[in-house]
Design an enzyme around this catalytic site. Sequence first.
Site, PDB file in Angstrom:
ATOM      1  N   THR A 103       0.831  -1.193   0.000  1.00 26.76           N
ATOM      2  CA  THR A 103       0.000   0.000   0.000  1.00 26.76           C
ATOM      3  C   THR A 103       0.873   1.252   0.000  1.00 26.76           C
ATOM      4  O   THR A 103       2.103   1.169  -0.099  1.00 26.76           O
ATOM      5  CB  THR A 103      -0.986  -0.026   1.187  1.00 26.76           C
ATOM      6  OG1 THR A 103      -1.969   1.006   0.996  1.00 26.76           O
ATOM      7  CG2 THR A 103      -0.297   0.168   2.530  1.00 26.76           C
TER       8      THR A 103
ATOM      9  N   TYR B 101       4.162   2.637  -1.773  1.00 26.90           N
ATOM     10  CA  TYR B 101       5.094   1.717  -2.424  1.00 26.90           C
ATOM     11  C   TYR B 101       4.525   0.944  -3.618  1.00 26.90           C
ATOM     12  O   TYR B 101       5.190   0.071  -4.157  1.00 26.90           O
ATOM     13  CB  TYR B 101       5.616   0.710  -1.392  1.00 26.90           C
ATOM     14  CG  TYR B 101       6.249   1.363  -0.196  1.00 26.90           C
ATOM     15  CD1 TYR B 101       7.431   2.092  -0.307  1.00 26.90           C
ATOM     16  CD2 TYR B 101       5.649   1.274   1.069  1.00 26.90           C
ATOM     17  CE1 TYR B 101       8.015   2.700   0.796  1.00 26.90           C
ATOM     18  CE2 TYR B 101       6.219   1.879   2.171  1.00 26.90           C
ATOM     19  CZ  TYR B 101       7.401   2.593   2.035  1.00 26.90           C
ATOM     20  OH  TYR B 101       7.966   3.198   3.133  1.00 26.90           O
ATOM     21  N   LYS B 102       3.291   1.247  -4.043  1.00 27.96           N
ATOM     22  CA  LYS B 102       2.653   0.426  -5.078  1.00 27.96           C
ATOM     23  C   LYS B 102       3.343   0.522  -6.436  1.00 27.96           C
ATOM     24  O   LYS B 102       3.309  -0.435  -7.219  1.00 27.96           O
ATOM     25  CB  LYS B 102       1.179   0.822  -5.224  1.00 27.96           C
ATOM     26  CG  LYS B 102       0.338   0.497  -4.004  1.00 27.96           C
ATOM     27  CD  LYS B 102      -1.103   0.934  -4.219  1.00 27.96           C
ATOM     28  CE  LYS B 102      -1.922   0.736  -2.958  1.00 27.96           C
ATOM     29  NZ  LYS B 102      -3.331   1.119  -3.146  1.00 27.96           N
TER      30      LYS B 102
ATOM     31  N   GLY C 226      -0.482   5.700  -7.475  1.00 31.72           N
ATOM     32  CA  GLY C 226      -0.715   4.275  -7.675  1.00 31.72           C
ATOM     33  C   GLY C 226      -2.168   3.885  -7.696  1.00 31.72           C
ATOM     34  O   GLY C 226      -2.633   3.234  -8.642  1.00 31.72           O
TER      35      GLY C 226
ATOM     36  N   ASP D  76      -3.763  16.756  -9.908  1.00 33.35           N
ATOM     37  CA  ASP D  76      -2.859  16.377  -8.821  1.00 33.35           C
ATOM     38  C   ASP D  76      -2.024  17.595  -8.461  1.00 33.35           C
ATOM     39  O   ASP D  76      -1.615  18.346  -9.355  1.00 33.35           O
ATOM     40  CB  ASP D  76      -1.957  15.213  -9.254  1.00 33.35           C
ATOM     41  CG  ASP D  76      -1.296  14.511  -8.069  1.00 33.35           C
ATOM     42  OD1 ASP D  76      -0.543  15.166  -7.323  1.00 33.35           O
ATOM     43  OD2 ASP D  76      -1.550  13.307  -7.889  1.00 33.35           O
TER      44      ASP D  76
ATOM     45  N   ARG E  72       2.985  13.586 -11.461  1.00 28.45           N
ATOM     46  CA  ARG E  72       2.424  12.263 -11.153  1.00 28.45           C
ATOM     47  C   ARG E  72       1.331  11.875 -12.147  1.00 28.45           C
ATOM     48  O   ARG E  72       1.024  10.693 -12.303  1.00 28.45           O
ATOM     49  CB  ARG E  72       1.849  12.253  -9.729  1.00 28.45           C
ATOM     50  CG  ARG E  72       2.888  12.119  -8.639  1.00 28.45           C
ATOM     51  CD  ARG E  72       2.251  11.635  -7.353  1.00 28.45           C
ATOM     52  NE  ARG E  72       1.390  12.643  -6.759  1.00 28.45           N
ATOM     53  CZ  ARG E  72       1.696  13.364  -5.687  1.00 28.45           C
ATOM     54  NH1 ARG E  72       2.856  13.203  -5.090  1.00 28.45           N
ATOM     55  NH2 ARG E  72       0.844  14.239  -5.203  1.00 28.45           N
TER      56      ARG E  72
ATOM     57  N   THR F 120      -6.315  10.510  -3.486  1.00 32.43           N
ATOM     58  CA  THR F 120      -5.212  11.031  -2.694  1.00 32.43           C
ATOM     59  C   THR F 120      -5.340  10.456  -1.283  1.00 32.43           C
ATOM     60  O   THR F 120      -6.398   9.951  -0.903  1.00 32.43           O
ATOM     61  CB  THR F 120      -5.247  12.568  -2.604  1.00 32.43           C
ATOM     62  OG1 THR F 120      -6.232  12.970  -1.628  1.00 32.43           O
ATOM     63  CG2 THR F 120      -5.576  13.201  -3.944  1.00 32.43           C
ATOM     64  N   PRO F 121      -4.283  10.563  -0.460  1.00 30.27           N
ATOM     65  CA  PRO F 121      -4.397  10.112   0.927  1.00 30.27           C
ATOM     66  C   PRO F 121      -5.138  11.098   1.826  1.00 30.27           C
ATOM     67  O   PRO F 121      -5.393  10.775   3.000  1.00 30.27           O
ATOM     68  CB  PRO F 121      -2.942   9.955   1.372  1.00 30.27           C
ATOM     69  CG  PRO F 121      -2.173  10.891   0.505  1.00 30.27           C
ATOM     70  CD  PRO F 121      -2.881  10.904  -0.819  1.00 30.27           C
TER      71      PRO F 121
ATOM     72  N   GLY G  26     -14.466   3.980   0.493  1.00 30.16           N
ATOM     73  CA  GLY G  26     -13.235   3.222   0.336  1.00 30.16           C
ATOM     74  C   GLY G  26     -13.308   1.849   0.971  1.00 30.16           C
ATOM     75  O   GLY G  26     -12.546   0.948   0.599  1.00 30.16           O
TER      76      GLY G  26
END
Length: 283
Positions: A67, A70-71, A134, A155, A160, A197-198, A246
């Site tokens: 997750t 790192y994807k 990702g 973004d 990205r 996005t996070p 989600g």
Amino acid sequence: MPSGAVRLGLIGDNIARSQSPRLHELAGRLCGLEVTYERLVPADMGRSFEAVFEICRGEGFLGINITYPYKEKVTNYLTVPDRAIAAIGACNTVLFGKGGPTGYNTDYTGFMAAFRAAFGNAPPGKVAMAGGGGVGKAVAFGLAGLGCQELVVYDTSPERVTPLLDALGQAGLSLEVRMASSIEEAAEEADGLVNCTPLGMVGYPGSAIPASIIGKQRWAFDAVYTPVDTEFLNECRRAGLEVVSGYELFFHQGVDAFRLFTGIEVDTAKLRRELRRCEEMEA
């Protein structure tokens, strides 16, 4: 079916509240398997992502999930057999085997399953998406698979978005896609709003999509699931949009990953009930 104990794990940052261990261990129990699932945070282990990945490969893990953040990085260490997933350039599921680590993307398949469960065969229409990393790539390819008419991506780091646009273009998909200079521009005439996005997850407060532009759309999706009720989705509900949380992506991608890890189809209705029971016991 694997024999003996099944050792799985998750590599990522800020995953203390991830429900993936519970999902996979419960799925294992329902299928008669002894499953262990470990959270692996490189910074907490004092190691790099690459070092943690090698630990998993060398210490008996059947497979791992990957997750944020790192994807995309993990694809450098994998064989990716599916052409669509190779085009996405991000993997969240890894199987270790004699032929070396193999990568899959159940965010891609899980998003399509979650969307169809919510909206049936209705097409997404025109979609505005915040975030081109990702999970954004996976969702973009999923939207294309669902018959999305147009995708407009914003973004805060435009660099990205370029790999996402290139990947979609090289895949030859019949999807009009472009980059916007602001989320407000992206949302013009949109039927759906998507957050990849996070922002909104535990440790990353706020929303990538301001309340001022929510209301004219038909549906919304947030890739964040901790918490399930994000600021973004709460605003969408207040504005009358149909939403997919989600959690639904989490659930469907987890079911797909469990199938890849074990070769077994878990009873999804029973798994939902067991997950809900555990959540109620903690409430």
